[in-house]
Design an enzyme around this catalytic site. Sequence first.
Site, mmCIF file in Angstrom:
data_model
loop_
_atom_site.group_PDB
_atom_site.id
_atom_site.type_symbol
_atom_site.label_atom_id
_atom_site.label_comp_id
_atom_site.label_asym_id
_atom_site.label_seq_id
_atom_site.Cartn_x
_atom_site.Cartn_y
_atom_site.Cartn_z
ATOM 1 N N LYS A 182 0.847 -1.183 0.000
ATOM 2 C CA LYS A 182 0.000 0.000 0.000
ATOM 3 C C LYS A 182 0.887 1.239 0.000
ATOM 4 O O LYS A 182 1.457 1.615 1.021
ATOM 5 C CB LYS A 182 -0.931 0.055 1.211
ATOM 6 C CG LYS A 182 -2.011 1.146 1.046
ATOM 7 C CD LYS A 182 -2.544 1.672 2.363
ATOM 8 C CE LYS A 182 -1.719 2.776 2.951
ATOM 9 N NZ LYS A 182 -1.746 4.053 2.148
ATOM 10 N N GLY A 235 6.080 5.025 9.222
ATOM 11 C CA GLY A 235 5.255 6.224 9.300
ATOM 12 C C GLY A 235 5.247 6.788 10.709
ATOM 13 O O GLY A 235 6.136 6.497 11.526
ATOM 14 N N THR A 237 4.319 7.695 14.627
ATOM 15 C CA THR A 237 4.194 6.849 15.810
ATOM 16 C C THR A 237 2.734 6.590 16.176
ATOM 17 O O THR A 237 2.371 5.469 16.553
ATOM 18 C CB THR A 237 4.941 7.488 16.992
ATOM 19 O OG1 THR A 237 6.340 7.503 16.684
ATOM 20 C CG2 THR A 237 4.734 6.693 18.266
ATOM 21 N N GLU A 257 8.611 0.971 11.780
ATOM 22 C CA GLU A 257 9.665 1.987 11.770
ATOM 23 C C GLU A 257 8.951 3.323 11.882
ATOM 24 O O GLU A 257 8.354 3.799 10.928
ATOM 25 C CB GLU A 257 10.486 1.864 10.483
ATOM 26 C CG GLU A 257 11.888 2.431 10.600
ATOM 27 C CD GLU A 257 11.944 3.900 10.277
ATOM 28 O OE1 GLU A 257 11.797 4.709 11.237
ATOM 29 O OE2 GLU A 257 12.114 4.239 9.121
ATOM 30 N N GLU A 392 7.987 15.221 16.969
ATOM 31 C CA GLU A 392 8.551 15.169 15.628
ATOM 32 C C GLU A 392 7.855 16.202 14.738
ATOM 33 O O GLU A 392 6.655 16.134 14.506
ATOM 34 C CB GLU A 392 8.373 13.768 15.041
ATOM 35 C CG GLU A 392 9.091 13.571 13.727
ATOM 36 C CD GLU A 392 8.990 12.142 13.220
ATOM 37 O OE1 GLU A 392 10.014 11.612 12.770
ATOM 38 O OE2 GLU A 392 7.891 11.566 13.279
#
Length: 488
Positions: A182, A235, A237, A257, A392
Amino acid sequence: MKREDVLRKGPYPLLIEGKEVPSLSGKTFTSIDPSTGRALAEVYEAGPEDVDLAVGAACKAFESTWRSTLPRERSKKLMKLADLLAARVEALSWIECYDAGKPIAASRAWLAGGPGTLEFYAGCLLGLSGETLDVSDKTLMDFTLREPLGVCGLIVPWNFPLSIALLKMAPALAAGNCVVIKPSEVTPLSTVELGALVAEAGFPPGVINIVNGPGDPVGSALVRDPRVAKISFTGGTESGKRIFREAADTVKRLTLELGGKSASLVFADADLDKAVAVAYTDIVRNSGQVCGACTRLLLEESVADAFLDKLEAKLRAVKIGPPEDPATEMGPLVSSAQAAKVRKYLEIGKAEGATPKAYVDLAGRSDTASDAFLPPMLFHGATNAMRVAREEIFGPVLTVMRFRTEAEAVAIANDTRYGLAACVFTRDATRAMRMVRAISAGTVCVNTGVRSSVDAPFGGFRESGIGKERGKEALLDDTQLKNVRYGL
């Protein structure tokens, strides 16, 4: 290349059971060129029913052919795909340039490594094996087998779409699994073009399937399908946590990740020019949209001003412009929505007491008029308690902090919910090894920037994820270990 030379005329399709097909609903979505804000291409949008077909095709291919295909044959097909991909790197680089806003020079450099990813796992799989165990019971012969998992769902982010699709796909196929990919709905085009090479490389229909569309419902349908044995996701968290929870219902294997807020520690004895070059790259590369970038810049007090003078001079000279210009070093962010999120953090930082400073004035420039363009920025006067030091941002922004002692630097570096990577700059080898042991992160780089490669494992601690991508570890993570106890 011009847009019309590399883009398809009609909607970009799904790939199911070896065929490029429209979605069953016929619904499409629009891919946007972030450098202009204008429509780039139409893409067929999958629904749960398309995911069902793709997973079914993968299951069929796994049981009928791929799991029993000899390792050397799997290796040959990966090598053939690598050759076909190498011949298409230039066109694919231009597609990502337009679809993701990547400067063409950088896009070429990143995608040049794609064939090597396939070649690495084509070689690794030939050494994949179990082992014979000398167990305590002498009436038994005990050995292990490495077997494929089955169907793997691969959910790819928008920042490095084709590169990460290959990093997930190659070890899964090498281990004998079939895949449903995807792509991000923000940057799907290059991954769809990868699908066009699959049949030519000789993969049986259904071994590789591609379904385009948003995380809900497309990604969620993959995660919830009990026939899918593993999900590999790169992608944010929070999205990773949702996948973790949903995957628990069918006890899926996971590689996640996720986000990062990595620290770069610069000590007074460091090679400042080298450290400055890395900080500059972290803020400029892909407009700061890199999970492993060290976005917390920790400077020893005695050299902080000298370091910042050097870094700011470089940032003022950065070439920002249209991504198709070969001289452009920094293009737009992936979308105006992503740029808006970054701008929101500038306001958050100011409210917390930090001072954001931009180093290029884009006002009035017609070639950067899209809302997706931002200049490189530093937050000065920050503390590690601020949101801009803890969350982030995923844009061209570094948060600058100062320290006086080694212990203080380590405490700041480790005071985070993330643990993806870190950099240490020092000429003291003993201190460097102390830092390597003391810093809690999945990758620690000494006197160099965080640059992952296919032949070394990459993955974070804590909320930066679980499992490893790249290296032999990724191949092993795509297998299950069977123990055989044979009575003599």
